[in-house]
Design an enzyme around this catalytic site. Structure first.
Site, PDB file in Angstrom:
ATOM      1  CB  CYS A 185     -17.674 -71.021 -30.735  1.00 56.07           C
ATOM      2  SG  CYS A 185     -19.199 -70.154 -30.288  1.00 56.07           S
TER       3      CYS A 185
ATOM      4  CG  HIS B 125     -20.763 -73.096 -33.181  1.00 52.69           C
ATOM      5  ND1 HIS B 125     -19.968 -73.188 -32.054  1.00 52.69           N
ATOM      6  CD2 HIS B 125     -20.112 -73.780 -34.144  1.00 52.69           C
ATOM      7  CE1 HIS B 125     -18.891 -73.909 -32.329  1.00 52.69           C
ATOM      8  NE2 HIS B 125     -18.959 -74.277 -33.598  1.00 52.69           N
TER       9      HIS B 125
ATOM     10  CD  GLN C 266     -16.633 -77.219 -34.392  1.00 52.89           C
ATOM     11  OE1 GLN C 266     -17.634 -76.590 -34.033  1.00 52.89           O
ATOM     12  NE2 GLN C 266     -16.707 -78.458 -34.851  1.00 52.89           N
TER      13      GLN C 266
END
Length: 185
Positions: free
Chosen positions: A98, A148, A160
């Site tokens: 990420c 994240h 993402q």
């Protein structure tokens, strides 16, 4: 129970439980997770593969991003990597995690960002989720302990690199709600 596991991000348990339908954008990957006092470790190795029948809530289709967001250079750059596989620690189009995706996209648009989420969250001003614009960053986790990050696309959508066994995709906050957003300086 399975829905709870999807939200908690325990991919291996879903597969072991025989989940027929996994909403890929609805969960995150965590190296160690506790469920009912049992510690589960999910590795990023090749032994974890999602079945081909995985249903992504949002595929890598142009229809998932409105035309107005396509004018944003950050979103245009990020869209180039839709479908690139998730690789833990990945920082190139051969595989991204990420924060590696975020760092790579912004670098190609002329903005240098640190490598990991806990550093990236300090690169701008915290804003309410509903005020996020295309190019802002969404974060999951407590400030200083984020796990994240994704690039906001507008209208509640984001790009993402979600988890092992998956690829860079467009997702929606309706299915995986961030904890806060940052507008970069």
């Amino acid at each position: 129970m399975i829905k709870r596991l999807i939200i908690s991000g325990v991919t291996a348990l879903l597969l072991l439980c025989g989940a027929e339908k996994v909403h890929a954008s609805s969960y995150y990957w965590a190296p160690k997770t506790k469920i009912n006092d049992v510690e589960v470790t999910v590795s990023a190795g090749p032994e974890i593969e999602l079945p081909s029948a995985v249903n992504h809530d949002f595929e890598k289709s142009e229809d998932n991003l409105e035309n107005e967001q396509n004018d944003n250079p950050i979103i245009r750059e990020a869209r180039k990597y839709l479908g690139v596989p998730y690789v833990w620690g990945g920082t190139t189009p051969h595989g991204f995690d990420c924060s590696g995706l975020v760092q790579y996209v912004y670098a190609h648009c002329g903005k240098q960002l640190p490598r990991v989420t806990t550093q990236q969250e300090h690169c701008g001003k915290k804003i309410p989720l509903d005020q996020a614009h295309p190019g802002d960053l969404y974060f999951w986790g407590f400030p200083g302990q984020t796990y994240h990050v994704a690039i906001a696309c507008g209208n509640g959508k984001f790009i993402q690199a979600p988890a092992p066994g998956q690829s860079v995709m467009v997702s929606d906050v309706q299915f995986f709600r961030p904890d806060f957003a940052i507008r970069l300086d």
